[in-house]
Write a protein that holds these residues in place. Sequence first.
Motif: not given
Length: 463
Positions: A358-375
């Motif tokens: 999970t991204p942390l506040l003030s640790a920079g921009v977040v790269l999210t390889k995949y979003t979606g839900s569950r599977g």
Amino acid sequence: MKDAKELKEALSYRKKSVYEAAPKEITEAAYRYSEGYAAFLDAAKTEREAVAESIRLAKEKGFRPYTLGMELKAGEKYYYNNRDKSLYLFTVGSEPIERGIRICAAHIDSPRIDLKQCPLYEEGGMSFFKTHYYGGIRKYQWVATPLALHGVVVKKDGTRIDISVGEDDRDPVFYINDLLPHLGHEADKKPLGEAIQGEKLNVLVGSRPYDPEFDGDSIKLNTLYLLHEKYGITEEDFLSAELCVVPAFKARDIGFDRSLIGAYGHDDRVCAYPSLTALFDTEAPASTLMCVLADKEETGSEGNTGMKSAIFPDLIAEIARALGGDPAVVRANSKCLSADVSAAFDPNFSDAFEKRNTPLLSAGVVLTKYTGSRGKSSTNDASAEYIGWLRRVMAQSGVIWQAGELGKVDGGGGGTVAKFIAGHNIETVDLGVPVISMHAPFEVVSKVDVYEAYRAFVAFCNA
């Protein structure tokens, strides 16, 4: 044997705070940058206002209107206004167009409360607007809080009237009633999501009758009279109106150290503004650059102003043809950052998150390889090759970033515009700012994360 501490440093990965990893001048620049962002937030509380403000800023940077079929030249800057609700800006690069386009795509709509088409009624000595909420809101957060009214009314003769009430300190504000705790015992027993029903999100707009002696919805009549006196509209004109209720708050610094920004609409204007300013600040690019500010993401990206609209591939095709390229080749060689927010870890609700991812506040921009839900349902899952390329780009520019997911695997999840862009055979990955209290009327972000998003988009535009 190698020293264990050195070996751990060389082989291990951990997220680092921007304050820890970046030189002091980056932090100072982030605080300065946030002033422009806060002004953008206050000026752009709806997608229509975001388009208008973005065009104003773009014109100052030399961008001019584009129409389909127009001739294009390297180095020139254009914008395409799609029905005042979504916006496409692009700068023509010096390289052949078949090398591909660098695309940053954010959305400029945010969860809110819209008025129904027949909204006005009187009951219990008050006049109200009936509403229909837009996007994923937690309804209990919108009661007993100051609200503003924004939008447009288009009359039968085509006259458009812009409305914004509640932002100026001299304006009235509006309000959704809540039940007092003394009488709320039964409501307290209900699940949080059921305590306030959608049909109870009625906006209080008046209580004074037009004529106390008139027995016929005189309070409603007075509201109509005031609206007609100021805007020249009648009740029938609500049938062709787009009016919405948003929080009347302005963007404010949060904390003794002023390190955070609290505001309505961080999702997703916190990515829209850095995308926009990164485009403005990239002069004479090699690649053709595009910034997409899309509408309707919060409701599925449908319609002619959402990311599913054919205008996006049509624009790429028109740009390709004007510059002598094959649209299919251009799409295949293009790269996109789907600029959307992620949920920051919140220790007050730690059971909703898997902290390692999970991204942390003030640790920079977040790269999210995949979003979606569950599977990984309804997601774009970016390729390892593309992420490897992007890692290299950010490393070369010293961008501070972190990997992240949206909460626990079975906890719910959500989507972005990434899957729609990737569906056009364009390499796409999500990159954005972590947010506390996402979709609330008042969300929180870190100034240094906003600035790292800007730096990431600049690096991408110049790659």
